[in-house]
Structure formats: structure tokens, C-alpha cells
Design an enzyme around this catalytic site. Structure first.
Site, PDB file in Angstrom:
ATOM      1  N   VAL A 100     -22.177 -10.515 -67.694  1.00 21.93           N
ATOM      2  CA  VAL A 100     -21.697 -10.095 -66.575  1.00 21.93           C
ATOM      3  C   VAL A 100     -20.000  -9.762 -66.875  1.00 21.93           C
ATOM      4  CG1 VAL A 100     -21.317 -10.479 -64.196  1.00 21.93           C
ATOM      5  CG2 VAL A 100     -23.038 -11.516 -65.344  1.00 21.93           C
ATOM      6  N   ASP A 212     -35.228 -19.765 -59.250  1.00 22.01           N
ATOM      7  CA  ASP A 212     -34.336 -20.143 -60.183  1.00 22.01           C
ATOM      8  C   ASP A 212     -33.101 -20.613 -59.153  1.00 22.01           C
ATOM      9  OD1 ASP A 212     -33.299 -20.847 -62.654  1.00 22.01           O
ATOM     10  OD2 ASP A 212     -32.595 -18.950 -63.032  1.00 22.01           O
TER      11      ASP A 212
END
Length: 405
Positions: A100, A212
Site C-alpha cells: 500500500v 478478516d
């Protein structure tokens, strides 16, 4: 004699004509077969090209017309310039999906670019899943997807940038030492996450199970408001469907519910379990999967349960919690966390009940039962888990030792 010769001549002409017609028919059949074969080959080539184009676009090939998305597409040059050619200094995170990067568009708007690792086949499936799901979701406690970028084998998701990073950096990292992490801030984060999960389970167009949910998948904006992120493993349910079973268990150690980790059975109550772990982590400042105590070998859930049964649950509180706080409300919040992590799914409250218990002092809270994964780690389990500490946040799991870290 002449008549006989004439008849023979006519017969010969007739035979020649029949032979000519037969040859013409054979030619026509051959030509037709060739044309049909070419048409089939062309159709096959066109189908393969279209299939590849759809695959390169990063969407599910079986998506219906209703699933076609109007999502902004960023070109590669724009993303490369915004992230300074994906420089190391712009890198702000990494997970099972890829890396990211922080970026800034020419308009001055800050963005976060999630770049799929080319070596990750699992990441391609997550990319498709995340684009299809999150593009349809709009909520103040969900991170907003601004668009995507597809360039050859490159696939990227472009999100709004969250200046305060992920929740785990505040709970466990140095951020909480440098910035105020008071009781009111923690409660606001807990309630915000609950509001976002409730939207996924009940109020969105689709019924979404995140699968998640964890501290590192909760991002914080400039005002410390939480936004749930990373929908690569999320699953959409019909509103008449409550649970399903899968063969391939994926998720994160320490946050997975027992029924999911052991049997591959997940439901909305799986998210409730994960949310309960997050509550206990926020309140204690400790990580469930790496928790250690000098008096026992229990994880954070087991430690919290012991303190609860012994009437010493206030000892669970993070000593670095700043400011004054009402102990009754703090203990109530811990009780909600323990209710969420109960071993049996049917004992756990729904997210609508959880939200009500968090925001209303009048809601009656039942006594929690024993949490899932309430066992002491054996030396073998501890050794096995130490080998997994460096693994990515998303793990495929075949669990034989049933104690979370």
C-alpha cells in the site's frame, strides 16, 4: 440408325451433366465445410479474446448485468506520478494482497494505492471480490473506494487516504505514546466499528460477512473515526442465508472464531467473535495472538475470562489509557467483548444487540460464558506458532492445534 446414334449422344450428354452436378455438389460441400470451420475458429478466437479482456479487467467472468460497475478508472501514469513511482518512502503498508502506497493526485487530494503483488494468485481473486463488493457499499465507517487501475498485469485499488493509519498502530505501537488515546477515543472507535459491521450485516444492499475483521484492517481518519477496510475475503449472503461452510479456511490467527478455524463454518457470528477480540485488545492495549503473562500460558481471551470470573477484570485495562473514565462503563465494555467471544456461536449476540449494549446504559447484559480457544498453550503449540509470527496477515490455515496466539 441415325435415331439410335442420337439417343446414345443424348445419354452421353446426360451422364456428363450428372457428373458435372456431382462435382459441383462436392465442391459446394467442401467450400461450405471450410466456411463453417473458419467461422468456428473466428468465433473461438473472439471468445478467447473477450474472456481475456474480462479477466484483465479484474471482474468476475460470471458477473451478471446487475454486477457491472461504474467505477472510475485511473491510468497508470497518474498513479505512478502520484506515488512518486511507487517509491519506498511512499510505502505505508504491506499484507497478503500486496503493498500500500500513499499518493497525491494533481488536484492535491491524498490517496492510498493498494497494489496487487504480481506473484499472488490469491490476490487476483481478492481484487475481484473487493471491487465487486465495496463499490456497492457506502457508509461513514467503511473506507471509500475511489477507483481502480488496470495496466497489463498490474492491478491496483485507489482509496481515500486515512492520515492516522491503522488501529493496531495505536493499540500496540508507538502512536499511542505520541498521541492521546483516551477512554472516549477508544469508545468512539469501538462504537464506530460496531456501526460499520452492523451496516454490513443488516443495513447494506447485500448481507456482507467480512471474514478478516482485525485491528490492522480498521483505519483512522484525521478525527480518529474508524473505517473498516480490506474486503478481499468478504462474502455476500442472501438475506435468507445465515451461514455457510467452506473447505479453504483463510483469515488471521487470533481473530478467527472456533467454528470457522476448526470446521470452516462462518456466519455473521464469526464477525462478532472477531469484533469481540478487537474490543478486548483496545481495552487492554495487548495483542491476543502474542499475549504473555507470567502467571499462566493463556491468550488474552483466557486472561480476560480468568479476571472476569475472579472479579478482577479492572486489571485488564491498559495502564496507558489517558484521562478520567467511569469504571462502570469501562467494565460494561469489557463485558460486551467477552459476550462476543463466547465459544458457541448461538451464545454470541447479534451486531444489532452489541451496538445497543454499547450505546445504551439501559440495555441488560447477560453473564458471558467461557470464550472460544480458552486453553493453555502446550510447548508444542507455542513452538508451532512461533514459526508463524512472520507470516502475512492473511493465512491459509489447516489447524490441528486449536489455541490462538
Amino acid at each position: 440408325m441415325k435415331s439410335s446414334h442420337y439417343l446414345v449422344h443424348i445419354k452421353d450428354q446426360h451422364l456428363k451433366k450428372r457428373k458435372s452436378i456431382s462435382v459441383d455438389k462436392k465442391k459446394a460441400i467442401v467450400v461450405t465445410s471450410v466456411v463453417v470451420m473458419l467461422a468456428l475458429i473466428i468465433s473461438l478466437v473472439c471468445w478467447l479474446v473477450m474472456k481475456k479482456a474480462r479477466r484483465d479487467a479484474g471482474f468476475n467472468n460470471q458477473a451478471s448485468d446487475e454486477e457491472k460497475l461504474e467505477l472510475p478508472i485511473f491510468d497508470m501514469i497518474t498513479i505512478a506520478v502520484a506515488t512518486n513511482q511507487f517509491s519506498h518512502t511512499n510505502k505505508i503498508g504491506e499484507g497478503g494482497f500486496g503493498s500500500v502506497y500513499k499518493g497525491q493526485l494533481s488536484s492535491g487530494k491524498d490517496i492510498a494505492v493498494k497494489r496487487l503483488s504480481m506473484s499472488s494468485k490469491q490476490g487476483v481473486d481478492e481484487f475481484k471480490n473487493e471491487v465487486i463488493l465495496i463499490a456497492k457499499l457506502q457508509h461513514r465507517n467503511l473506507v471509500r473506494l475511489l477507483g481502480c487501475c488496470i495496466h497489463g498485469e498490474e492491478r491496483m485499488l485507489v482509496y481515500e487516504y486515512m492520515p492516522n493509519g491503522s488501529l493496531d498502530s495505536f493499540i500496540f505501537g508507538v502512536e499511542k505514546k505520541s498521541k492521546s488515546f483516551t477512554w472516549s477515543t477508544r469508545l468512539n472507535i469501538i462504537v464506530g466499528i460496531a456501526r460499520g459491521v452492523l451496516y454490513l450485516h443488516q443495513d447494506s444492499r447485500l448481507r456482507i460477512i467480512h471474514r478478516d475483521l482485525k485491528a490492522s484492517n480498521v483505519l483512522l481518519d484525521s478525527e480518529m473515526n474508524p473505517k473498516i477496510s480490506d474486503f478481499g475475503l468478504a462474502r455476500a449472503f442472501g438475506h435468507d442465508q445465515s451461514s455457510t461452510k467452506i473447505e479453504r479456511v483463510v483469515g488471521t490467527y487470533g481473530y478467527m472464531s472456533p467454528e470457522y478455524a476448526i470446521d470452516g463454518l462462518f456466519s455473521m457470528k464469526s464477525d462478532v467473535f472477531s469484533f469481540g477480540v478487537i474490543i478486548l485488545e483496545i481495552m487492554s492495549g495487548k495483542r491476543n495472538r502474542m499475549f504473555h503473562h507470567s502467571d499462566h500460558d493463556l491468550n488474552l481471551l483466557g486472561h480476560a475470562w480468568n479476571l472476569w470470573t475472579e472479579g478482577r477484570v479492572s486489571e485488564l485495562l491498559d495502564p496507558m489509557m489517558e484521562g478520567s473514565f467511569p469504571m462502570s462503563k469501562v467494565l460494561r465494555c469489557i463485558q460486551v467483548g467477552l459476550l462476543c467471544v463466547q465459544k458457541c456461536p448461538e451464545d454470541r449476540p447479534t451486531m444489532s444487540s452489541v451496538f445497543l449494549m454499547l450505546v445504551s446504559d439501559n440495555a441488560i447484559l447477560p453473564q458471558p460464558k467461557q470464550p472460544g480457544f480458552y486453553t493453555e498453550r502446550s510447548s508444542i503449540i507455542t513452538h508451532d506458532q512461533s514459526l508463524l509470527k512472520s507470516s502475512p496477515s492473511i493465512n491459509e490455515v489447516t489447524m490441528t492445534c486449536l489455541a490462538a496466539r
